[in-house]
Design a protein around this motif. Structure first.
Motif, PDB file in Angstrom:
ATOM      1  N   LEU A 485     -10.068  21.811   1.379  1.00 18.68           N
ATOM      2  CA  LEU A 485      -9.706  21.714   2.797  1.00 18.68           C
ATOM      3  C   LEU A 485      -8.196  21.683   2.945  1.00 18.68           C
ATOM      4  O   LEU A 485      -7.656  21.056   3.849  1.00 18.68           O
ATOM      5  CB  LEU A 485     -10.331  20.452   3.414  1.00 18.68           C
ATOM      6  N   TRP A 486      -7.521  22.360   2.064  1.00 17.68           N
ATOM      7  CA  TRP A 486      -6.048  22.449   2.076  1.00 17.68           C
ATOM      8  C   TRP A 486      -5.555  22.910   3.445  1.00 17.68           C
ATOM      9  O   TRP A 486      -6.004  23.920   3.952  1.00 17.68           O
ATOM     10  CB  TRP A 486      -5.661  23.440   0.976  1.00 17.68           C
ATOM     11  N   CYS A 488      -6.098  21.730   6.416  1.00 17.27           N
ATOM     12  CA  CYS A 488      -7.050  21.686   7.523  1.00 17.27           C
ATOM     13  C   CYS A 488      -6.481  20.764   8.565  1.00 17.27           C
ATOM     14  O   CYS A 488      -6.479  19.549   8.408  1.00 17.27           O
ATOM     15  CB  CYS A 488      -8.403  21.210   7.011  1.00 17.27           C
ATOM     16  N   ILE A 496     -14.293  12.728   7.431  1.00 15.21           N
ATOM     17  CA  ILE A 496     -14.303  12.284   6.034  1.00 15.21           C
ATOM     18  C   ILE A 496     -15.492  11.378   5.772  1.00 15.21           C
ATOM     19  O   ILE A 496     -16.153  11.456   4.734  1.00 15.21           O
ATOM     20  CB  ILE A 496     -12.987  11.561   5.696  1.00 15.21           C
ATOM     21  N   LEU A 511      -7.438  17.711  -0.021  1.00 11.88           N
ATOM     22  CA  LEU A 511      -7.074  17.363   1.357  1.00 11.88           C
ATOM     23  C   LEU A 511      -5.559  17.445   1.529  1.00 11.88           C
ATOM     24  O   LEU A 511      -4.969  16.722   2.325  1.00 11.88           O
ATOM     25  CB  LEU A 511      -7.567  15.948   1.696  1.00 11.88           C
ATOM     26  N   CYS A 514      -3.124  17.605   5.099  1.00  5.58           N
ATOM     27  CA  CYS A 514      -3.948  17.309   6.265  1.00  5.58           C
ATOM     28  C   CYS A 514      -3.313  16.119   6.969  1.00  5.58           C
ATOM     29  O   CYS A 514      -3.564  14.968   6.580  1.00  5.58           O
ATOM     30  CB  CYS A 514      -5.388  16.985   5.859  1.00  5.58           C
ATOM     31  N   ASN A 542       0.232  13.557   2.382  1.00  8.24           N
ATOM     32  CA  ASN A 542      -0.321  12.621   3.336  1.00  8.24           C
ATOM     33  C   ASN A 542       0.518  11.358   3.238  1.00  8.24           C
ATOM     34  O   ASN A 542       0.416  10.609   2.280  1.00  8.24           O
ATOM     35  CB  ASN A 542      -1.782  12.324   3.018  1.00  8.24           C
TER      36      ASN A 542
END
Lengths: 620, 248
Positions: A485-486, A488, A496, A511, A514, A542
């Motif tokens: 889900l790079w 997203c 999640i 992830l 995101c 993140n």
């Protein structure tokens, strides 16, 4: 015999080979003038050299940055350099999506195709257009971080800016070499020795392989030196070079468009011989086994030797797994037509990178699949820009047994076309990286493809609500093992949560970038607790990942092998130590731009945990 | 270019000249964040957007939005906030397009008089609208205005107009008549003269800021709001001047 004789023989061979080589690319008149120049032992300057930076990036297979961004995206390769000669991890450079062997070592890694020629090891490519077509004399590539990924440079005879479609699209290899280890991340100007070609070009393609690199390679600019008029070969190239001898073979292989390969595919009449000698004694299966080690062009050449081997080489059993990606420059509709009769039993087909610039038509592709699609299990079509809705329709109708479909970077497929994929209920792997798949089509796919184990939705910018997607996944895709889900953009903790509850077999979750996931919601803790089988977790950029999250991972995800927490300020060395002590299988830990983890900490962790690659990128 | 917490840029692409100025909010210093990092990176990013032609001249707010989004794409975890003012001169249509978020701004001077100026955007006293990136724990607590909140105007300009963008350090310390006086001294439109004028305006503002007896516009406004202040000791004032001339 005096030693003079062999010397004379060698020298005359030398001279003969030089002449023969030059004769390929010269007319008689030029030969005479070259002799004249040689006798004067001086090369007259005939042509003014033009130096150009790339005007435009036309095509590429992947990049690190976001679509529409100018940070770490391939479009930075055009124009003048922004960073060189500085070294470092800067936003203004062109960066591919992957590096090293990490992606080959995670649950989503795919089995390679056998029979790949050893000369082909390209993993990614980028195509650049320049303003003026020239006969190239030099190519400089300005690499500003972890250099050494370029493995091949090609030039195309087609002018991307001409109004008329080209009569013939020919690709010539200017330079090619196996990847070599370059120590250190320092910037460098890479100037390989390129071959002289006999057509002017303003379309250059770079192919890269980053498997030996310690981190992402970054490219700043490409400089093309060339002359407008066809150059007379200078004295320098008359020196015998062992590579030249191999290159003659290569020229035969790659020059003059597709005709060579197509001729090899086509039916050939052979003389009859009464027996085949010892070959008649070998069992059929044994000859098949021996032939299974030959690359496809060699198989085609062998087919022309005798009727027995022709029969073997055309046997569909030799074409159960077929990768045409190494020959992307030469594959066209005609090749597919010739291959059709042999590929009736085909199970794995790799057409990645092929068919562009008009080489494969929709009808040619459809015809091929109609004949050969029934047993197809794995279909690779990465960067297939000729693919449209009809093609997807044909794939889904003609390949009822399809389990793996790779449409990575197929950005010309219209959004609604992806609806067809829902018809393939047996799909286990689906790669939609950088495609325009839209919300309803994806929901439909998730609803009907309940066997999905590996799904890539990296950089799928047309999806509006990733929470809804995650919810559907949690409900329907219980067998999911890897999920990409790079970038997203809008998945939140509720998505999640549904994912973690529903897809309990998840081993790999990307992830990265995101931004809408906040650690304070407890989403990462939830992930760690619900997904004990996690081997790979990317939480790149993140900024909210904190010590609690790391501690939860340490406590619950002891099988963790790869973790990326780039760019958080909230993780301390103490929690990382706990993680490293608990997760014995950890081999990759990316702590780049984590403000509490400085170089001293990295050194200390490296000393105590020598089996872990701890990455810390830098900008200075 | 960075001056203290302020940053600015001048860039050109085809028929558009773009000026940008950003004032880093100093309060971040108390939390260990260098205020100039945000404003500097924002301006450098906007400059790059302009040079690469990734903008529409009639949409300067687009430059701010794209520039701000690019900041979020940086691997380096940037923190901080700033005001921003972008001014685009479209030489083919003879129009000036502006976007202003916060209390930096611009002036357009024609024939010795101010004909256009930006409006200040403040939430409350000394708290301008600002673009910001906050640490995750402070999300929702730190003021963060969207680039779309910028004031945007478009108007025609004439040959000989002088366009001045500056941070609040100028406008708070130098009343209009003083700025106009300095601009009157601008005799010709070559680069050196304009640069000299901009420098002298900024220097004067700086002196006035530290003058304890001087009743600056800021001080006047502060008094009106019940605060006893003189001058405005701010760390920086940045002025960028662009003259609309035929030669360009």
């Amino acid at each position: 015999m005096s030693p003079v004789f062999p010397m004379l023989t060698v020298l005359s061979m030398f001279y003969y080979m030089c002449l023969r080589r030059r004769a390929r690319t010269a007319t008689r008149g030029e030969m005479n003038s070259r002799r004249a120049i040689e006798s004067n032992t001086r090369a007259l300057p005939i042509n003014v050299e033009i130096v150009q930076y790339a005007k435009e990036v036309l095509d590429f297979s992947s990049h690190y940055g976001s679509e529409n961004s100018m940070s770490y995206t391939m479009w930075n390769l055009a124009g003048i350099p922004n960073v060189y000669p500085s070294s470092g991890d800067f936003t203004q450079t062109a960066v591919f999506r992957t590096y090293g062997t990490w992606w080959d070592r995670c649950p989503s890694a795919r089995l390679p195709f056998k029979r790949t020629p050893s000369t082909f090891c390209s993993q990614d490519y980028v195509e650049l257009a320049f303003e003026e077509p020239v006969y190239p004399t030099a190519v400089h590539i300005l690499e500003t971080y972890h250099p050494g990924a370029i493995v091949r440079i090609l030039a195309c005879s087609a002018n991307p800016y001409s109004q008329n479609p080209p009569a013939e699209v020919r690709w010539e290899i200017l330079w090619s070499e196996a990847p070599t280890k370059v120590n250190g991340p320092q910037a460098r100007q890479f100037t390989p020795c390129i071959k002289q070609i006999n057509f002017p070009t303003n379309l250059i393609r770079l192919e890269v392989n980053s498997s030996l690199l310690d981190y992402y390679t970054e490219l700043d600019a490409v400089v093309l030196h060339g002359v407008k008029e066809r150059p007379v070969l200078s004295l320098k190239t008359s020196m015998i070079d062992m590579n030249d001898i191999d290159e003659e073979e290569d020229e035969e292989k790659f020059a003059c468009g597709m005709d060579t390969l197509n001729k090899q595919f086509s039916i050939v009449t052979l003389r009859e011989w009464p027996t085949n000698g010892y070959f008649d004694k070998l069992p059929y299966e044994l000859i098949q086994l021996i032939l299974s080690h030959l690359t496809v062009p060699d198989l085609c050449r062998l087919a022309q030797t005798c009727k027995l081997l022709y029969q073997h080489c055309c046997d569909p059993l030799q074409y159960i797994h077929l990768s045409l990606q190494p020959y992307w420059a030469r594959i066209n509709d005609t090749s597919l037509e010739y291959l059709q009769s042999r590929c009736t039993l085909i199970q794995w087909l790799n057409l990645s990178w092929t068919g562009n610039r008009g080489a494969i038509s929709v009808s040619g592709f459809s015809r091929f699949l109609k004949v050969c699609g029934s047993e197809l299990v794995r279909l690779e079509l990465s960067c297939g820009h000729f693919l449209n809705e009809t093609c997807l329709e044909v794939i889904t109708e003609m390949c009822p047994n399809l389990q793996e479909l790779n449409l990575s970077s197929c950005d010309k497929i219209p959004p609604q076309a992806f609806n067809h994929i829902a018809k393939v209920g047996s799909l286990k792997r689906l790669i939609l990286y950088r495609t325009k798949v839209e919300q309803t089509a994806l929901l439909s796919i998730l609803n009907f493809c309940s066997e999905l184990q590996h799904l890539s939705l990296g950089s799928c910018v047309m999806i509006e609500d990733y929470d809804l997607i995650a919810s559907m996944m949690g409900a329907k895709c219980k067998k999911l093992r890897s999920l990409d889900l790079w970038r997203c953009k809008n998945i939140t903790e509720s998505g999640i949560a549904e994912l973690a509850s529903g897809c309990q077999l998840l081993e790999e979750l990307d992830l990265g970038w995101c931004p809408t996931l906040q650690s304070s919601t407890g989403c990462f803790t939830n992930l760690a607790r619900k997904l004990p089988n996690l081997q790979k977790l990317f939480l790149t950029a993140n900024r909210s990942v904190c010590d609690t999250d790391i501690e939860e991972l340490a406590a619950n995800c002891t099988h963790l092998r790869q973790l990326d927490i780039l760019g958080t300020r909230m993780v301390s060395p103490a929690s990382l130590r706990k993680l490293l002590e608990s997760c014995k299988d950890l081999s990759l830990l990316d702590v780049s731009f984590c403000s509490q983890i400085d170089n001293r900490v990295v050194l200390e962790l490296n000393a105590n945990f020598p089996n872990v690659f701890i990455k810390k990128s830098f900008t200075q | 270019m960075c001056y203290g917490d302020d940053a600015c840029f001048v860039a050109r692409h085809r028929t558009a000249d773009v000026l940008g100025v950003a004032d880093g909010v100093g309060g971040w210093r108390d939390y260990g964040v260098d205020p100039s990092q945000f404003s500097g990176t924002l301006m450098r990013t906007c400059e790059r957007l302009v040079k690469e032609g990734r903008f529409v001249p009639s949409n300067p707010v687009g430059i701010l939005t794209a520039g701000y989004c690019e900041l979020l794409q940086n691997k380096v975890p940037l923190l901080g906030s700033s005001t921003a003012c972008i001014v685009v001169l479209d030489r083919s249509s003879h129009r000036l397009h502006t976007a202003n978020l916060g209390d930096s701004g611009f002036l357009v001077v024609r024939g010795g008089e101010v004909v256009h100026r930006s409006d200040e955007q403040q939430h409350y006293f000394n708290t301008p609208f600002q673009l910001s990136i906050a640490p995750p724990e402070a999300e929702g607590v730190v003021l963060s205005d969207s680039p779309e909140a910028a004031d945007s105007t478009s108007f025609d300009v004439q040959l000989g107009d002088i366009i001045l963008t500056a941070t609040d350090g100028l406008f708070d310390n130098m009343p209009d008549y003083m700025i106009l006086q300095e601009l009157k001294k601008l005799k010709n439109s070559n680069y050196e003269s304009i640069q000299q004028t901009a420098r002298s305006i900024a220097e004067q503002a700086h002196e006035l800021a530290y003058d304890p007896t001087y009743m600056s516009p800021f001080a006047q406004f502060a008094c009106d709001n019940g605060l006893n202040v003189r001058g405005k000791s701010c760390s920086s004032s940045t002025a960028a001047v662009l003259e609309r001339s035929l030669a360009k």
